[in-house]
Design an enzyme around this catalytic site. Structure first.
Site, PDB file in Angstrom:
ATOM      1  N   LEU A   1     -12.530 -32.568  83.862  1.00 16.82           N
ATOM      2  CA  LEU A   1     -12.143 -32.211  85.231  1.00 16.82           C
ATOM      3  C   LEU A   1     -10.714 -31.688  85.222  1.00 16.82           C
ATOM      4  CD1 LEU A   1     -12.856 -32.329  88.324  1.00 16.82           C
ATOM      5  CD2 LEU A   1     -11.696 -34.545  88.331  1.00 16.82           C
TER       6      LEU A   1
ATOM      7  N   HIS B   1      -2.420 -40.965  84.037  1.00 17.58           N
ATOM      8  CA  HIS B   1      -1.419 -39.900  84.132  1.00 17.58           C
ATOM      9  C   HIS B   1      -1.183 -39.598  85.613  1.00 17.58           C
ATOM     10  CE1 HIS B   1       0.243 -35.838  83.833  1.00 17.58           C
ATOM     11  NE2 HIS B   1       0.430 -36.033  82.549  1.00 17.58           N
TER      12      HIS B   1
END
Length: 344
Positions: free
Chosen positions: A125, A229
């Site tokens: 993604l 992240h």
């Protein structure tokens, strides 16, 4: 008009452009043209029914239908770990205790695991930073659920998603530096690239086989176990609102969390429904954003529209029908975005 469609051979240069913007750590989108070309071919063979389940994988792109620009990519692996082992760490606990010494220590421990073998996986993604607006992220991520709902028999009972872990702009991963680098003797970027280009034999050869006490890792590495992240945080939130949960499994490279959900409990799959479509001018009004997709396996399309999610007959304009590759009288699948997910 932003539309999800199956990947095509002509997309390889656009995927190379996307790969150059990931900042590292997105293992399945390496900036390697041969690997991306091979990935596209595997997806095309999957749609043609030419591969065993263990090798099947679907790849989709987000396209601006007005310009042909590719703004993002998403993918589904049908069944992981049936050819090459699919590794992660399970974060568990080992207890060391002595009544005689009045000592009791419950120690967080990493156990090498293949527990998700055979699961379907949401992967790859990535949305171009220039297109992170107007609900494009929701469309890119959730369109896969519309495909899975339409073709449920193609997928397995459990769905997993590996979230990118904490890596800085220079490619520094605290988890890798404290653990992986000691066993693999290479930089994170090198290991990530090898894995992304299909060269995975080194993982089985060099992985630590015994449980690892997290207290032996640096404090910085311990702090990022199960964390994502910063750019991945929105994607994690999207999946959690759909029913995905972190069950103490993490990535062996960067320590990022693996989320999982039973496929039939995914909100968008469970609540999506089929209805007839007609051509016309949609009624004016303040309606919520909804995902709509056709039921065409080889020419799948999905997009975001604003409509009454409880309507019994969906009215679409000629342009919307064309973008969805469907006609008046066809059946389409509809589901509302979560109420708090805004597209403006």
């Amino acid at each position: 008009m932003m539309v999800i469609r199956p990947v095509e051979r002509r997309d390889v240069s656009a995927l190379m452009q996307l790969a150059s913007k990931t900042g590292g750590g997105l293992t399945s989108l390496p900036a390697d043209e041969a690997t991306l070309t091979s990935r596209i071919e595997r997806a095309l063979k999957t749609w043609r029914g030419e591969l065993p389940k263990s090798e099947q994988g679907y790849v989709f792109v987000l396209e601006d239908s007005d310009t042909g620009s590719v703004a993002g990519i998403c993918a589904i692996e049908v069944a992981v770990g049936l050819n090459d082992p699919w590794y992660n760490y399970r974060v568990g606990t080992l207890v060391h205790a002595s009544k005689e010494l009045n000592v009791y220590n419950a120690l967080p421990t990493l156990f090498l695991s293949n527990d998700h073998t055979g699961s379907s996986e949401l992967c790859t993604l990535f949305l171009d930073p220039d297109w992170r607006k107007e609900g494009n992220g929701y469309l890119l991520s959730k369109s896969r659920f519309m495909f899975m709902a339409a073709f449920r028999d193609k997928f397995n009972e459990k769905v997993v998603a590996e979230m990118r872990g904490v890596i800085d702009e220079h490619g520094y991963s605290p988890f890798w530096e404290s653990l992986g680098e000691r066993f693999f003797s290479m930089e994170f970027s090198r290991a990530d690239y090898l894995c992304g280009t299909g060269q995975k034999a080194f993982i089985a050869e060099l992985m630590p086989k015994h449980p690892i006490y997290t207290h032996f890792l640096s404090e910085e590495a311990q702090a990022v176990i199960g964390e994502v992240h910063p750019q991945t945080a929105p994607a994690r939130t999207v999946l959690e609102k759909e029913g995905f949960r972190y069950r103490n499994y993490i990535d062996i490279f960067d320590g990022g969390p693996t989320l999982e959900c039973d496929i039939d409990r995914v909100r968008a799959i469970r609540k999506s429904r089929l209805l007839d479509v007609v051509e016309g001018q949609p009624a004016p009004g303040e309606f919520p954003a909804c995902l709509v997709a056709n039921e065409n396996y080889h020419h799948f399309r999905a997009m975001l529209i604003r409509t009454d999610p409880d309507t019994q007959r969906l009215v679409l304009t000629a342009a919307q029908l064309d973008a969805l590759k469907c006609h008046a009288g066809d059946r389409v699948r509809l589901v509302r975005l979560c109420a708090e997910e805004k597209t403006a």
